[in-house]
Every structure is written in structure tokens, then in C-alpha cells.
Design a protein around this motif. Structure first.
Motif, PDB file in Angstrom:
ATOM      1  N   LEU A 316       0.835  -1.212   0.000  1.00  0.00           N
ATOM      2  CA  LEU A 316       0.000   0.000   0.000  1.00  0.00           C
ATOM      3  C   LEU A 316       0.861   1.251   0.000  1.00  0.00           C
ATOM      4  N   SER A 317       2.034   1.162   0.604  1.00  0.00           N
ATOM      5  CA  SER A 317       2.933   2.308   0.689  1.00  0.00           C
ATOM      6  C   SER A 317       3.480   2.728  -0.674  1.00  0.00           C
ATOM      7  N   ALA A 318       3.322   1.892  -1.708  1.00  0.00           N
ATOM      8  CA  ALA A 318       3.815   2.245  -3.035  1.00  0.00           C
ATOM      9  C   ALA A 318       2.978   3.337  -3.681  1.00  0.00           C
ATOM     10  N   PHE A 319       1.750   3.523  -3.180  1.00  0.00           N
ATOM     11  CA  PHE A 319       0.865   4.552  -3.717  1.00  0.00           C
ATOM     12  C   PHE A 319       1.070   5.863  -2.963  1.00  0.00           C
ATOM     13  N   PRO A 320       1.221   6.976  -3.668  1.00  0.00           N
ATOM     14  CA  PRO A 320       1.362   8.273  -2.984  1.00  0.00           C
ATOM     15  C   PRO A 320       0.209   8.555  -2.035  1.00  0.00           C
ATOM     16  N   SER A 321      -0.986   8.145  -2.452  1.00  0.00           N
ATOM     17  CA  SER A 321      -2.157   8.204  -1.578  1.00  0.00           C
ATOM     18  C   SER A 321      -3.038   7.019  -1.931  1.00  0.00           C
ATOM     19  N   PRO A 322      -3.653   6.376  -0.934  1.00  0.00           N
ATOM     20  CA  PRO A 322      -4.459   5.182  -1.209  1.00  0.00           C
ATOM     21  C   PRO A 322      -5.626   5.496  -2.146  1.00  0.00           C
ATOM     22  N   PRO A 323      -5.861   4.668  -3.168  1.00  0.00           N
ATOM     23  CA  PRO A 323      -7.023   4.873  -4.042  1.00  0.00           C
ATOM     24  C   PRO A 323      -8.315   4.803  -3.240  1.00  0.00           C
ATOM     25  N   THR A 324      -9.282   5.607  -3.622  1.00  0.00           N
ATOM     26  CA  THR A 324     -10.570   5.603  -2.933  1.00  0.00           C
ATOM     27  C   THR A 324     -11.687   5.034  -3.803  1.00  0.00           C
ATOM     28  N   GLY A 325     -11.502   5.031  -5.118  1.00  0.00           N
ATOM     29  CA  GLY A 325     -12.517   4.502  -6.012  1.00  0.00           C
ATOM     30  C   GLY A 325     -12.238   3.052  -6.373  1.00  0.00           C
ATOM     31  N   SER A 326     -13.158   2.464  -7.122  1.00  0.00           N
ATOM     32  CA  SER A 326     -13.025   1.056  -7.495  1.00  0.00           C
ATOM     33  C   SER A 326     -12.058   0.849  -8.653  1.00  0.00           C
ATOM     34  N   GLY A 327     -11.724   1.923  -9.371  1.00  0.00           N
ATOM     35  CA  GLY A 327     -10.814   1.798 -10.498  1.00  0.00           C
ATOM     36  C   GLY A 327     -11.128   2.825 -11.560  1.00  0.00           C
ATOM     37  N   ALA A 387       3.936   0.042 -15.730  1.00  0.00           N
ATOM     38  CA  ALA A 387       4.118   1.397 -16.272  1.00  0.00           C
ATOM     39  C   ALA A 387       2.822   2.198 -16.150  1.00  0.00           C
ATOM     40  N   GLU A 388       1.685   1.520 -16.372  1.00  0.00           N
ATOM     41  CA  GLU A 388       0.383   2.182 -16.234  1.00  0.00           C
ATOM     42  C   GLU A 388       0.191   2.693 -14.815  1.00  0.00           C
ATOM     43  N   MET A 389       0.486   1.860 -13.834  1.00  0.00           N
ATOM     44  CA  MET A 389       0.328   2.267 -12.438  1.00  0.00           C
ATOM     45  C   MET A 389       1.283   3.407 -12.081  1.00  0.00           C
ATOM     46  N   SER A 390       2.454   3.376 -12.649  1.00  0.00           N
ATOM     47  CA  SER A 390       3.420   4.440 -12.378  1.00  0.00           C
ATOM     48  C   SER A 390       2.973   5.768 -12.982  1.00  0.00           C
ATOM     49  N   GLU A 391       2.533   5.722 -14.250  1.00  0.00           N
ATOM     50  CA  GLU A 391       2.179   6.947 -14.961  1.00  0.00           C
ATOM     51  C   GLU A 391       0.867   7.553 -14.476  1.00  0.00           C
ATOM     52  N   VAL A 392      -0.118   6.708 -14.224  1.00  0.00           N
ATOM     53  CA  VAL A 392      -1.450   7.215 -13.879  1.00  0.00           C
ATOM     54  C   VAL A 392      -1.615   7.412 -12.374  1.00  0.00           C
ATOM     55  N   MET A 393      -1.088   6.482 -11.586  1.00  0.00           N
ATOM     56  CA  MET A 393      -1.306   6.524 -10.138  1.00  0.00           C
ATOM     57  C   MET A 393      -0.078   6.954  -9.338  1.00  0.00           C
ATOM     58  N   GLY A 394       1.058   7.136 -10.032  1.00  0.00           N
ATOM     59  CA  GLY A 394       2.265   7.551  -9.327  1.00  0.00           C
ATOM     60  C   GLY A 394       2.865   6.484  -8.445  1.00  0.00           C
ATOM     61  N   VAL A 395       2.592   5.213  -8.751  1.00  0.00           N
ATOM     62  CA  VAL A 395       3.098   4.110  -7.934  1.00  0.00           C
ATOM     63  C   VAL A 395       4.619   4.034  -8.034  1.00  0.00           C
ATOM     64  N   ARG A 396       5.259   3.798  -6.895  1.00  0.00           N
ATOM     65  CA  ARG A 396       6.720   3.691  -6.838  1.00  0.00           C
ATOM     66  C   ARG A 396       7.121   2.265  -6.484  1.00  0.00           C
ATOM     67  N   GLY A 397       8.178   1.787  -7.112  1.00  0.00           N
ATOM     68  CA  GLY A 397       8.707   0.473  -6.768  1.00  0.00           C
ATOM     69  C   GLY A 397       8.033  -0.663  -7.520  1.00  0.00           C
ATOM     70  N   LEU A 398       8.482  -1.871  -7.194  1.00  0.00           N
ATOM     71  CA  LEU A 398       8.009  -3.079  -7.877  1.00  0.00           C
ATOM     72  C   LEU A 398       6.878  -3.744  -7.102  1.00  0.00           C
ATOM     73  N   PRO A 399       6.013  -4.477  -7.816  1.00  0.00           N
ATOM     74  CA  PRO A 399       4.969  -5.234  -7.107  1.00  0.00           C
ATOM     75  C   PRO A 399       5.573  -6.395  -6.334  1.00  0.00           C
ATOM     76  N   LEU A 400       4.856  -6.818  -5.316  1.00  0.00           N
ATOM     77  CA  LEU A 400       5.278  -7.975  -4.523  1.00  0.00           C
ATOM     78  C   LEU A 400       5.064  -9.273  -5.293  1.00  0.00           C
ATOM     79  N   ASP A 401       4.071  -9.278  -6.146  1.00  0.00           N
ATOM     80  CA  ASP A 401       3.720 -10.480  -6.900  1.00  0.00           C
ATOM     81  C   ASP A 401       2.907 -10.051  -8.109  1.00  0.00           C
TER      82      ASP A 401
END
Length: 470
Positions: A316-327, A387-401
Motif C-alpha cells: 500500500l505504501s507504493a501509492f502516494p495516496s491510497p485509491p478511494t474509487g473502485s478503479g 508502467a500504467e500504475m506508475s504513470e497514472v497513479m504515481g506508484v513507486r517500486g516493484l509489485p510484490l507479486d
């Protein structure tokens, strides 16, 4: 026939075929022996779960309509009623013009009914916004037969509404294109309005007003994943389930049907008093081409799309702020590979029970005409989703799985004329009283619609068997 027991063979072990087996048992009891033949190594079709980061997550369909009773009723009947769960939120956004924008309120399948809400969303340009209310003064668009979704809505509200709202919603459901999809089959309430109302904007407002405010959640799922439903239905049906068995031919006999299975050099046969064909339209066409050629011809014309779902597990810490919507959904005009992203842990809060610090995301890739995107290997598709998560949601780092689920030729396209085509299929099959068809190719893609076709098919066969026993 075995003694007084009638033998019904169901070809196809997806949820439609399994539900048909269950309905046959409910209506026929011990008088009916049911065999289900599935060509793949497992049952369930597009309903399947597997673990990502230690959490059981759906690989295919992850929810079913809650406002249609058939899916929920079947789940309860086979002992899964206590596992039904409601979404935490269904508030989705649309990625348009470089930003996530809230889905405007007061819309029906993307067709706007509230101009103020549409303006606030920023989904369409100022010019596109000005075009929408012209619907109220333009002459009526006469719809006397089935037309494409795009042609009707574009005539009433302009191209931007089609490109920025309609396309992403239909792409999410059908993986199809609005210029080919049937208005009658995919938007029946809008189609009804098109035949009787001059203004589409006014018709949508009326539909919204008539929708009960306390109708409950739109979707539901199962705590362990919707992929757990097929196994429960199969067990409750008491049917003889055989996987890895491909039916190559279907032949009419004086007493019912003969099914040819096994390898070509060593064919095996099975006799049945009645048969339910619960396979995709392309396979059904192949089976019916000799004995019911008119149905086969129509079924062969149903096009299918392919897609892939990339599931990512992030801290969850990979997101700058936790998503609030379903997608969010992505219009094709944006030119992005990912057509939709679902924040599964937000939409389905029970997924966080094992580890609240993990956020599961599923990225959907593939529409009709985009098969080339799916030619990439799994690692490339995971990289695209990251790349989508990084560009749109600002996600940092690699997924766990991560996990890649490919669904080739999985979604039937309800193109213009679909309802008439289905009617012709059923008229041709009706000539054969010991034969029925069911599945996603007919009346809807979701679980409730598939269960409904299964119930109808089983009822038809039981009626026939009852007359044979008189």
C-alpha cells in the motif's frame, strides 16, 4: 436410456453447462442421469481463482450483477449464500485528457442525462459539451431496426460522448467497439427510448428518475472469489463431470443423439436421450453444422474478442495516496494499452483481511482489433501494467507479486443484429426437441444471464423427456 432413467449429456463445463446440470437434477431428480463433457482440463470456463501474494483472487470474471437474481439464487442454492459479499465502492473514474475524472452522475451506460454533472467531470471538451444539448432540439432520429450504439448516440449527442464515455464502458464489459455493438442487445433501455422518444437526454433523465434509490449494490461476488462457484454447482448437481473430453461430432439417432469423442484414429461414442450444447458459439457451430445447419451458420457469425488480465500486488505504501474509487476505464482514443484498472482491494474489502498492507490491482488489456497487444509475453504485459500504475497513479517500486491470465476468444460480440441472430438460432434448434443451447453467446455475458439460459435449456429438455415418458 438406463432402465427408466434418461441420459442427458451437456457439452461444455463452464458455468452455463454446470448450471444446466443443476437445474436438470432439480427438475428431474433421479429420473435423469447427467453427464457433463468439458474439453479443457478443468471446469468453470472464465470463472477461475488462484493466489496472488497469498490471496485468492479471480482470474476472470470477478463479480456478477446483484440486481438480477439468478446468480445469487444459484450461489445460495449450492451452499454459498453466506459467502456472498458486497463491494466497498463501485465509484469508477475515466482516464481522459491526461487525468482521472469522476464518472458523471445521472448517466446510463455512459449516456449522460445531467449536463451540469457532465460539465463538472471535464470528460468532454467545451465544444463537445455544447453539442450534447442540441439533442433536445434536433429532429427525432428514427430507429426502426437495430443500429450500432455509436451511430445512434453520435447522432443525438455528438462524437465526444461516444469516444469518452460510451467506448470505455462498452470496452470494459464486452471488449468491443461501439460502432459495431448492437444498441438493442447491449443497451436495451436506451434502445426502447430510441424507438419512442425524440430526446435521448430527456429519456436518460427519465430512466434515472425511475431507478429505485434503494435498489442495493449493483454487483456482488464471493468471499473466496467467483471462481469458487463452478465447483460448488458441479458438486450439488450430482452430474458425472468429465474433463479433457472433446466432443467432435453430434449425430441424431432414432432414439436421441450420439456424441463422438476421443482421438480421430480411435473414436469413442456416447448415447444420449437429449443434449444441451453449452459451448462458445464457434464450438457450437462446429457441433451443429451437420444436424442443425441453420443454427450453425448463425452461430459461426458471432465474433469473439480476446483479452488478458494482469493482476499486481503492491505494498500500500507504493501509492502516494491510497485509491478511494473502485478503479478507472480508459477510452481507446487515449491510445493506452491498458483499457481498465480495478483496485480490487478497494472494491472488495474482504481481500485486505489477510494483509491490509497489500493492495491488489487488476489491469485489463485487449479489445476487438487489438489482438496484437496480446502477442507480448507475460513479462512484457506485466511491465506494461506496472508502467500504467506508475504513470497514472504515481506508484513507486516493484509489485510484490504478479499474475497474467489470458482469455483468448473469450467474449462474444453482440454486434448489430445479434438479437435477430439468436432468435434464428433458437428457431432452428426448436425443431429438435431433444436439443437445447445455452451460454454467454445468447442473452448476456454475465453469470446471471448465463444461469438464466441454462435454466431455460434444462426446462426445455425436461419437458421433452416428460412427453417421452407418457
Amino acid at each position: 436410456m438406463e432402465g427408466n432413467r434418461r441420459h442427458v449429456v451437456i457439452v461444455g463445463g463452464g458455468i452455463s453447462g454446470l448450471a444446466a446440470a443443476w437445474f436438470l437434477r432439480q427438475g428431474g431428480g433421479e429420473r435423469v442421469r447427467v453427464t457433463v463433457l468439458e474439453s479443457s482440463p478443468r471446469i468453470g470456463g472464465k470463472l477461475q481463482t488462484s493466489e496472488v501474494a497469498g490471496v485468492s483472487v479471480d482470474e476472470g470474471a470477478e463479480s456478477m450483477l446483484a440486481r438480477r437474481p439468478e446468480g445469487k439464487d444459484l450461489a445460495r442454492a449450492v451452499g454459498l449464500g453466506g459467502d456472498l459479499v458486497e463491494p466497498g465502492t463501485t465509484q469508477a473514474a475515466i482516464y481522459s485528457r491526461g487525468a482521472l475524472r469522476a464518472m458523471p452522475k445521472g448517466q446510463v451506460m455512459g449516456v449522460p442525462g445531467d449536463l451540469a454533472e457532465l460539465a463538472r467531470s471535464g470528460l468532454v471538451s467545451p465544444g463537445g459539451l455544447i453539442r450534447v444539448p442540441l439533442d433536445q432540439v434536433l429532429p427525432a432520429t428514427l430507429v426502426r431496426s437495430d443500429v450500432s450504439v455509436a451511430s445512434y448516440i453520435r447522432a443525438r449527442m455528438g462524437s465526444e460522448v461516444v469516444e469518452r464515455l460510451i467506448e470505455p464502458l462498452l470496452g470494459g464489459v464486452y471488449a468491443g467497439r461501439s460502432d459495431r455493438l448492437s444498441l438493442e442487445a447491449t443497451m436495451p433501455r436506451i434502445a426502447t427510448a430510441a424507438r419512442s422518444e425524440r430526446s435521448l437526454l430527456g429519456a436518460v433523465r427519465e430512466i434515472v428518475r425511475e431507478t429505485p434509490k434503494d435498489a442495493g449494490p449493483v454487483f456482488t461476488s464471493l468471499r473466496g472469489g467467483l471462481g469458487g462457484l463452478p465447483e460448488a454447482v458441479a458438486k450439488a448437481s450430482g452430474a458425472d463431470i468429465r474433463t479433457g473430453v472433446t466432443v467432435r461430432e453430434l449425430r441424431r439417432t432414432p432414439y436421441g443423439w450420439q456424441l463422438v469423442t476421443g482421438p480421430v484414429p480411435r473414436p469413442e461414442t456416447m448415447e444420449a436421450d437429449a443434449v444441451i450444447v453449452a459451448t462458445p458459439a464457434t464450438s457450437s457451430a462446429r457441433l451443429l453444422k451437420d444436424e442443425v445447419p441453420k443454427a450453425a451458420t448463425e452461430l459461426a457469425r458471432i465474433e469473439y474478442s480476446s483479452m488478458a488480465i494482469v493482476t499486481l500486488a503492491y505494498p500500500l505504501s507504493a501509492f502516494p495516496s491510497p485509491p478511494t474509487g473502485s478503479g478507472y476505464l480508459v477510452p481507446p482514443v487515449e491510445g493506452r494499452v491498458v483499457k481498465a484498472a480495478t483496485f480490487s482491494s478497494v472494491k472488495w474489502p474482504h481481500l485486505t483481511e489477510a494483509d491490509p498492507s497489500v493492495l491488489l490491482v487488476r489491469c485489463s488489456i485487449g479489445r476487438v482489433g487489438e489482438e496484437h497487444l496480446l502477442q507480448r509475453d507475460d513479462a512484457e504485459l506485466v511491465a506494461v501494467a506496472m508502467a500504467e500504475m506508475s504513470e497514472v497513479m504515481g506508484v513507486r517500486g516493484l509489485p510484490l507479486d504478479s499474475r497474467v491470465s489470458r482469455w483468448g476468444g473469450s467474449l462474444p460480440q453482440y454486434n448489430v443484429g445479434h438479437l435477430d441472430r439468436v432468435a434464428r438460432v433458437r428457431a432452428a434448434v426448436a425443431v429438435e426437441p431433444a436439443l437445447a443451447v445455452c451460454g454467454a453467446a445468447y442473452d448476456g455475458l454475465g453469470v446471471p444471464a448465463c444461469v438464466s439460459t441454462a435454466r431455460t435449456a434444462a426446462a426445455r429438455i425436461l419437458d421433452h423427456l416428460a412427453t417421452q415418458g407418457e
